[in-house]
Design a protein around this motif. Sequence first.
Motif, PDB file in Angstrom:
ATOM      1  N   GLU A   1       0.848  -1.192   0.000  1.00 38.47           N
ATOM      2  CA  GLU A   1       0.000   0.000   0.000  1.00 38.47           C
ATOM      3  C   GLU A   1       0.883   1.241   0.000  1.00 38.47           C
ATOM      4  OE1 GLU A   1      -3.221   2.093   2.953  1.00 38.47           O
ATOM      5  OE2 GLU A   1      -3.213  -0.104   2.850  1.00 38.47           O
ATOM      6  N   ASN A   2       0.719   2.069  -1.012  1.00 41.56           N
ATOM      7  CA  ASN A   2       1.457   3.316  -1.140  1.00 41.56           C
ATOM      8  C   ASN A   2       0.657   4.409  -0.432  1.00 41.56           C
ATOM      9  OD1 ASN A   2       3.768   4.609  -2.308  1.00 41.56           O
ATOM     10  ND2 ASN A   2       2.363   5.676  -3.655  1.00 41.56           N
ATOM     11  N   VAL A   3       1.107   4.843   0.747  1.00 38.57           N
ATOM     12  CA  VAL A   3       0.373   5.813   1.560  1.00 38.57           C
ATOM     13  C   VAL A   3       0.751   7.243   1.187  1.00 38.57           C
ATOM     14  CG1 VAL A   3      -0.080   6.614   3.911  1.00 38.57           C
ATOM     15  CG2 VAL A   3       0.160   4.179   3.448  1.00 38.57           C
ATOM     16  N   GLU A   4       2.048   7.502   1.018  1.00 36.96           N
ATOM     17  CA  GLU A   4       2.528   8.844   0.712  1.00 36.96           C
ATOM     18  C   GLU A   4       3.753   8.743  -0.179  1.00 36.96           C
ATOM     19  OE1 GLU A   4       3.951  12.877   3.100  1.00 36.96           O
ATOM     20  OE2 GLU A   4       3.958  10.966   4.144  1.00 36.96           O
ATOM     21  N   GLY A   5       3.814   9.557  -1.222  1.00 33.67           N
ATOM     22  CA  GLY A   5       4.937   9.533  -2.142  1.00 33.67           C
ATOM     23  C   GLY A   5       4.744   8.473  -3.214  1.00 33.67           C
ATOM     24  N   ASN A   6       5.810   8.201  -3.955  1.00 30.28           N
ATOM     25  CA  ASN A   6       5.787   7.203  -5.023  1.00 30.28           C
ATOM     26  C   ASN A   6       6.818   6.131  -4.689  1.00 30.28           C
ATOM     27  OD1 ASN A   6       5.219   5.909  -7.426  1.00 30.28           O
ATOM     28  ND2 ASN A   6       6.624   7.175  -8.605  1.00 30.28           N
ATOM     29  N   HIS A   7       6.343   4.931  -4.351  1.00 34.99           N
ATOM     30  CA  HIS A   7       7.224   3.868  -3.901  1.00 34.99           C
ATOM     31  C   HIS A   7       6.802   2.525  -4.497  1.00 34.99           C
ATOM     32  CE1 HIS A   7       8.583   6.741  -0.906  1.00 34.99           C
ATOM     33  NE2 HIS A   7       7.305   6.957  -0.600  1.00 34.99           N
ATOM     34  N   GLY A   8       7.575   1.522  -4.220  1.00 33.85           N
ATOM     35  CA  GLY A   8       7.289   0.142  -4.556  1.00 33.85           C
ATOM     36  C   GLY A   8       8.131  -0.699  -3.615  1.00 33.85           C
ATOM     37  N   ILE A   9       7.951  -2.020  -3.633  1.00 34.94           N
ATOM     38  CA  ILE A   9       8.795  -2.867  -2.786  1.00 34.94           C
ATOM     39  C   ILE A   9       9.388  -3.989  -3.614  1.00 34.94           C
ATOM     40  CG2 ILE A   9       7.562  -2.376  -0.646  1.00 34.94           C
ATOM     41  CD1 ILE A   9       6.293  -5.183  -0.892  1.00 34.94           C
ATOM     42  N   ILE A  10      10.573  -4.400  -3.195  1.00 37.76           N
ATOM     43  CA  ILE A  10      11.226  -5.551  -3.793  1.00 37.76           C
ATOM     44  C   ILE A  10      11.817  -6.389  -2.662  1.00 37.76           C
ATOM     45  CG2 ILE A  10      13.400  -4.312  -4.197  1.00 37.76           C
ATOM     46  CD1 ILE A  10      13.615  -6.045  -6.801  1.00 37.76           C
ATOM     47  N   VAL A  11      11.591  -7.700  -2.748  1.00 37.91           N
ATOM     48  CA  VAL A  11      12.150  -8.649  -1.788  1.00 37.91           C
ATOM     49  C   VAL A  11      12.838  -9.730  -2.632  1.00 37.91           C
ATOM     50  CG1 VAL A  11      11.683 -10.086   0.232  1.00 37.91           C
ATOM     51  CG2 VAL A  11      10.125  -8.209  -0.329  1.00 37.91           C
ATOM     52  N   PRO A  12      14.091  -9.494  -3.025  1.00 40.27           N
ATOM     53  CA  PRO A  12      14.762 -10.420  -3.940  1.00 40.27           C
ATOM     54  C   PRO A  12      14.818 -11.857  -3.442  1.00 40.27           C
ATOM     55  CG  PRO A  12      16.050  -8.414  -3.665  1.00 40.27           C
ATOM     56  CD  PRO A  12      14.944  -8.365  -2.662  1.00 40.27           C
ATOM     57  N   GLY A  13      15.034 -12.050  -2.163  1.00 42.31           N
ATOM     58  CA  GLY A  13      15.149 -13.397  -1.606  1.00 42.31           C
ATOM     59  C   GLY A  13      13.879 -14.213  -1.656  1.00 42.31           C
ATOM     60  N   LEU A  14      12.736 -13.532  -1.833  1.00 42.74           N
ATOM     61  CA  LEU A  14      11.453 -14.223  -1.917  1.00 42.74           C
ATOM     62  C   LEU A  14      10.806 -14.080  -3.294  1.00 42.74           C
ATOM     63  CD1 LEU A  14       9.957 -13.270   1.573  1.00 42.74           C
ATOM     64  CD2 LEU A  14      10.981 -15.443   0.895  1.00 42.74           C
ATOM     65  N   GLY A  15      11.486 -13.403  -4.200  1.00 41.16           N
ATOM     66  CA  GLY A  15      10.951 -13.228  -5.546  1.00 41.16           C
ATOM     67  C   GLY A  15       9.732 -12.333  -5.611  1.00 41.16           C
ATOM     68  N   VAL A  16       9.679 -11.317  -4.743  1.00 40.16           N
ATOM     69  CA  VAL A  16       8.513 -10.429  -4.673  1.00 40.16           C
ATOM     70  C   VAL A  16       8.897  -9.042  -5.179  1.00 40.16           C
ATOM     71  CG1 VAL A  16       6.902  -9.268  -3.103  1.00 40.16           C
ATOM     72  CG2 VAL A  16       7.495 -11.663  -2.730  1.00 40.16           C
ATOM     73  N   GLN A  17       8.061  -8.497  -6.055  1.00 43.02           N
ATOM     74  CA  GLN A  17       8.192  -7.111  -6.482  1.00 43.02           C
ATOM     75  C   GLN A  17       6.786  -6.560  -6.674  1.00 43.02           C
ATOM     76  OE1 GLN A  17      10.866  -6.288  -9.684  1.00 43.02           O
ATOM     77  NE2 GLN A  17      10.503  -4.105  -9.568  1.00 43.02           N
ATOM     78  N   LEU A  18       6.442  -5.543  -5.884  1.00 41.81           N
ATOM     79  CA  LEU A  18       5.110  -4.954  -5.920  1.00 41.81           C
ATOM     80  C   LEU A  18       5.219  -3.445  -6.053  1.00 41.81           C
ATOM     81  CD1 LEU A  18       3.499  -7.011  -3.002  1.00 41.81           C
ATOM     82  CD2 LEU A  18       3.268  -7.439  -5.454  1.00 41.81           C
ATOM     83  N   ASP A  19       4.198  -2.856  -6.679  1.00 40.73           N
ATOM     84  CA  ASP A  19       4.124  -1.407  -6.817  1.00 40.73           C
ATOM     85  C   ASP A  19       2.662  -1.025  -6.999  1.00 40.73           C
ATOM     86  OD1 ASP A  19       3.516  -2.013  -9.517  1.00 40.73           O
ATOM     87  OD2 ASP A  19       5.607  -1.770 -10.104  1.00 40.73           O
ATOM     88  N   THR A  20       2.401   0.163  -7.497  1.00 36.36           N
ATOM     89  CA  THR A  20       1.014   0.600  -7.640  1.00 36.36           C
ATOM     90  C   THR A  20       0.285  -0.146  -8.755  1.00 36.36           C
ATOM     91  OG1 THR A  20       1.749   2.431  -9.036  1.00 36.36           O
ATOM     92  CG2 THR A  20       1.428   2.892  -6.699  1.00 36.36           C
ATOM     93  N   LYS A  21       1.004  -0.721  -9.703  1.00 32.43           N
ATOM     94  CA  LYS A  21       0.367  -1.483 -10.780  1.00 32.43           C
ATOM     95  C   LYS A  21       0.030  -2.904 -10.349  1.00 32.43           C
ATOM     96  CE  LYS A  21       2.554   1.125 -14.448  1.00 32.43           C
ATOM     97  NZ  LYS A  21       3.525   1.099 -15.526  1.00 32.43           N
ATOM     98  N   LYS A  22       0.914  -3.525  -9.601  1.00 32.56           N
ATOM     99  CA  LYS A  22       0.688  -4.868  -9.052  1.00 32.56           C
ATOM    100  C   LYS A  22       0.892  -4.746  -7.550  1.00 32.56           C
ATOM    101  CE  LYS A  22       2.163  -9.633  -8.972  1.00 32.56           C
ATOM    102  NZ  LYS A  22       3.237 -10.559  -9.193  1.00 32.56           N
ATOM    103  N   SER A  23      -0.211  -4.728  -6.802  1.00 34.19           N
ATOM    104  CA  SER A  23      -0.111  -4.394  -5.383  1.00 34.19           C
ATOM    105  C   SER A  23      -0.190  -5.592  -4.449  1.00 34.19           C
ATOM    106  CB  SER A  23      -1.192  -3.381  -5.009  1.00 34.19           C
ATOM    107  OG  SER A  23      -2.470  -3.948  -5.228  1.00 34.19           O
ATOM    108  N   SER A  24      -0.349  -6.825  -4.970  1.00 28.05           N
ATOM    109  CA  SER A  24      -0.354  -7.970  -4.059  1.00 28.05           C
ATOM    110  C   SER A  24       0.063  -9.238  -4.795  1.00 28.05           C
ATOM    111  CB  SER A  24      -1.733  -8.163  -3.429  1.00 28.05           C
ATOM    112  OG  SER A  24      -2.655  -8.637  -4.383  1.00 28.05           O
ATOM    113  N   THR A  25       0.523 -10.182  -4.019  1.00 22.86           N
ATOM    114  CA  THR A  25       0.893 -11.492  -4.531  1.00 22.86           C
ATOM    115  C   THR A  25       0.799 -12.486  -3.386  1.00 22.86           C
ATOM    116  OG1 THR A  25       2.519 -12.718  -5.839  1.00 22.86           O
ATOM    117  CG2 THR A  25       3.382 -11.317  -4.094  1.00 22.86           C
ATOM    118  N   VAL A  26       0.684 -13.751  -3.726  1.00 19.99           N
ATOM    119  CA  VAL A  26       0.689 -14.815  -2.719  1.00 19.99           C
ATOM    120  C   VAL A  26       1.970 -15.615  -2.907  1.00 19.99           C
ATOM    121  CG1 VAL A  26      -0.460 -16.894  -1.871  1.00 19.99           C
ATOM    122  CG2 VAL A  26      -1.824 -14.955  -2.652  1.00 19.99           C
ATOM    123  N   ILE A  27       2.684 -15.819  -1.808  1.00 22.69           N
ATOM    124  CA  ILE A  27       3.891 -16.648  -1.847  1.00 22.69           C
ATOM    125  C   ILE A  27       3.798 -17.706  -0.756  1.00 22.69           C
ATOM    126  CG2 ILE A  27       5.324 -14.770  -2.743  1.00 22.69           C
ATOM    127  CD1 ILE A  27       6.634 -14.710   0.105  1.00 22.69           C
TER     128      ILE A  27
END
Length: 127
Positions: free
Chosen positions: A70-96
Amino acid sequence: MKKAIVLLLSAMLLFVLAACGQDSKSGSDSGITESDVAASEEITIKATNYEFDQPEYRVKKGVPVRIVYENVEGNHGIIVPGLGVQLDTKKSSTVITPEETGEFEVACSVWCGKGHSTMISKIIVEE
């Protein structure tokens, strides 16, 4: 000369279109991304300017978890390389389903200004 330019532009267009159509899912030894699997748990990672809402998030090994960004303020995204996760405003959820215990770094994946490099959190996968 015009034929060569048209041919070059056509080839470039084909490469761009081919790249846009590729699947960008990436596998990982530490977590299996399974968007169509029902999650048993859910965590929400909220980003504001230069920080995440929690220093760490805890999940269980072998348990499907939905990670929601969830992007609350500003322009951000997340990446978790060790778990193969990359999320941003275009793709905001995944199940691992995490397959290894340990600590996995969560970082901001979108340049957001002078505090970008300090936007670090972690997902801890427990037994």
